[in-house]
Motif scaffolding. Structure first.
Motif, PDB file in Angstrom:
ATOM      1  N   VAL A 199       0.664  -1.135  -0.452  1.00 43.22           N
ATOM      2  CA  VAL A 199       0.254   0.092   0.627  1.00 43.22           C
ATOM      3  C   VAL A 199       0.887   1.691   0.024  1.00 43.22           C
ATOM      4  N   GLY A 200       2.397   0.863  -0.066  1.00 43.21           N
ATOM      5  CA  GLY A 200       3.117   2.459   0.515  1.00 43.21           C
ATOM      6  C   GLY A 200       4.704   2.136  -0.270  1.00 43.21           C
ATOM      7  N   LYS A 201       5.310   3.111  -0.583  1.00 45.50           N
ATOM      8  CA  LYS A 201       6.658   3.104  -0.785  1.00 45.50           C
ATOM      9  C   LYS A 201       7.560   3.870  -0.516  1.00 45.50           C
ATOM     10  N   ASP A 202       8.955   3.488   0.693  1.00 44.26           N
ATOM     11  CA  ASP A 202       9.133   4.791   0.669  1.00 44.26           C
ATOM     12  C   ASP A 202      11.227   4.113   0.109  1.00 44.26           C
ATOM     13  N   VAL A 203      11.217   4.501  -0.900  1.00 40.85           N
ATOM     14  CA  VAL A 203      12.558   3.912  -1.619  1.00 40.85           C
ATOM     15  C   VAL A 203      13.722   4.601  -0.853  1.00 40.85           C
ATOM     16  N   ARG A 204      13.457   6.009  -0.007  1.00 36.41           N
ATOM     17  CA  ARG A 204      14.759   6.286   0.041  1.00 36.41           C
ATOM     18  C   ARG A 204      15.028   5.584   1.183  1.00 36.41           C
TER      19      ARG A 204
END
Length: 369
Positions: A257-262
């Motif tokens: 449901v979400g991605k924090d690529v950093r």
């Protein structure tokens, strides 16, 4: 100049154009095979097999055959963007860029250099002159319509393009290929992204974005497991998470449901109806309009945020910079940044844009930022 791919759709397009040429109803036709990807040594690239099939079709129909290597243009205009979009956490659609940059720009230029006045492809779409402009229309076969992938084509290319099978259902295309004994009449349709072929998507992408382990977390921030790299996943994805039997979490499947690529964190929630997967509004970058300009600064139409999605009623606001604010009549599931939102009015494709963000509820990392 017809783009011959080695598949049944371009083969039947060649058949119809050749029949028109022989009867005097149409101009002479020649075929051009585009090699857009160099063999990377994996054994998964089917370009040489497809080229042989394209040669066989043109030979059967007695039309001249050309081949050109556009791999450098494809890398620069399509693939480099594809990798960079995954790197920053979006999910791109390379078919849209390939049509704009290669099939209806590079190919068109090369066809003209070879003396052709018009080009043709085996896409399921139609072109029609309406009100002094060229309109891109849906293919007659709703299940095969490819106008979604063609929405970035402009007036110059539309004016020079034929879609010989756009008015036909796929079943009839297959039947025509069998009746004409075309050597590809029973060949399976290609699926997925052309340069990946039959190999595993994550294994392919890892050649350009190496694996980097990170946390899988619930939307409240609780760590649940580990992933191989946040950029390998897309919103709404269920496969490949290896989450199950988590104490106190129930048995419903988990979805991205979400991605924090950093920070290389993947956020998940249970159930396909998770509120974190649903949105009713989106923002998109400056749109490409097939007519050259939007219908109005504010208008109602239908839209798709993914291929083969049923049309969704929406309201569109065009900003001073060309960017879009789109609000749907009903909540939409897994609207994904990097993908295209494409607009329609009845049978006409108006244009589209790349999705930047939605109003889906923020996951833990977004709330904390």
């Amino acid at each position: 100049m017809l783009g011959v791919s080695g598949g049944v759709d371009s083969a039947v397009s060649a058949l119809l154009l050749a029949q028109d040429a022989r009867s005097g109803r149409g101009p002479a036709v020649e075929g051009l095979f585009m090699q857009n990807w160099e063999d990377d040594g994996s054994g998964d690239c089917r370009a040489e097999d497809d080229r042989r099939d394209a040669v066989a079709v043109c030979g059967r129909l007695g039309i001249p055959f050309h081949v050109r290597n556009f791999a450098r243009q494809y890398w620069d205009g399509v693939f480099a963007h594809f990798v960079e979009e995954y790197r920053v956490g979006r999910t791109p659609n390379p078919d849209v860029l390939c049509n704009r940059e290669i099939k209806f720009r590079t190919f068109l230029d090369e066809a003209r250099a070879l003396g052709a006045e018009r080009i043709a492809t085996g896409h399921y779409a139609r072109v029609e002159r309406r009100g002094g402009r060229w309109a891109l229309l849906r293919g007659a076969d709703a299940d095969k319509d490819q106008s979604y992938f063609l929405h970035q084509i402009g007036q110059e290319a539309l004016a020079a393009t034929l879609f010989p099978i756009g008015h036909l259902p796929k079943a009839q295309v297959r039947a025509l290929a069998r009746e004409a004994a075309l050597p590809v009449h029973a060949k399976k349709d290609s699926t997925g992204i052309c340069f990946i072929g039959e190999r595993d998507f994550r294994d392919f992408l890892a050649r350009y974005l190496p694996a980097q382990a990170g946390d899988i977390r619930a939307v409240d921030g609780t760590r649940l497991g580990e992933h191989a790299g946040a950029w390998y996943y897309t919103l709404g994805q269920r496969e490949g998470l290896a989450l199950g039997g988590i104490r106190g979490r129930g048995s419903a499947p988990w979805y991205v449901v979400g991605k924090d690529v950093r920070n290389n964190v993947l956020y998940v929630d249970q159930g396909s109806d998770s509120p974190y997967l649903h949105s009713q509004a989106l923002e998109a970058d400056a749109a490409h309009w097939t007519a050259g300009s939007p219908p109005a600064r504010s208008f109602a139409c239908t839209a798709k945020t993914r291929y083969r999605q049923p049309d969704q009623d929406c309201e569109v606001e065009v900003g001073d910079d060309g960017g879009l604010a789109v609000r749907f009549a009903r909540p939409q599931r897994a609207v994904t940044p990097g993908q295209a939102v494409v607009f329609y009015r009845d049978d006409e494709c108006l244009g589209g844009a790349t999705i930047l963000r939605t109003d889906a509820p923020a996951v833990a990392a977004e709330r904390a930022a």
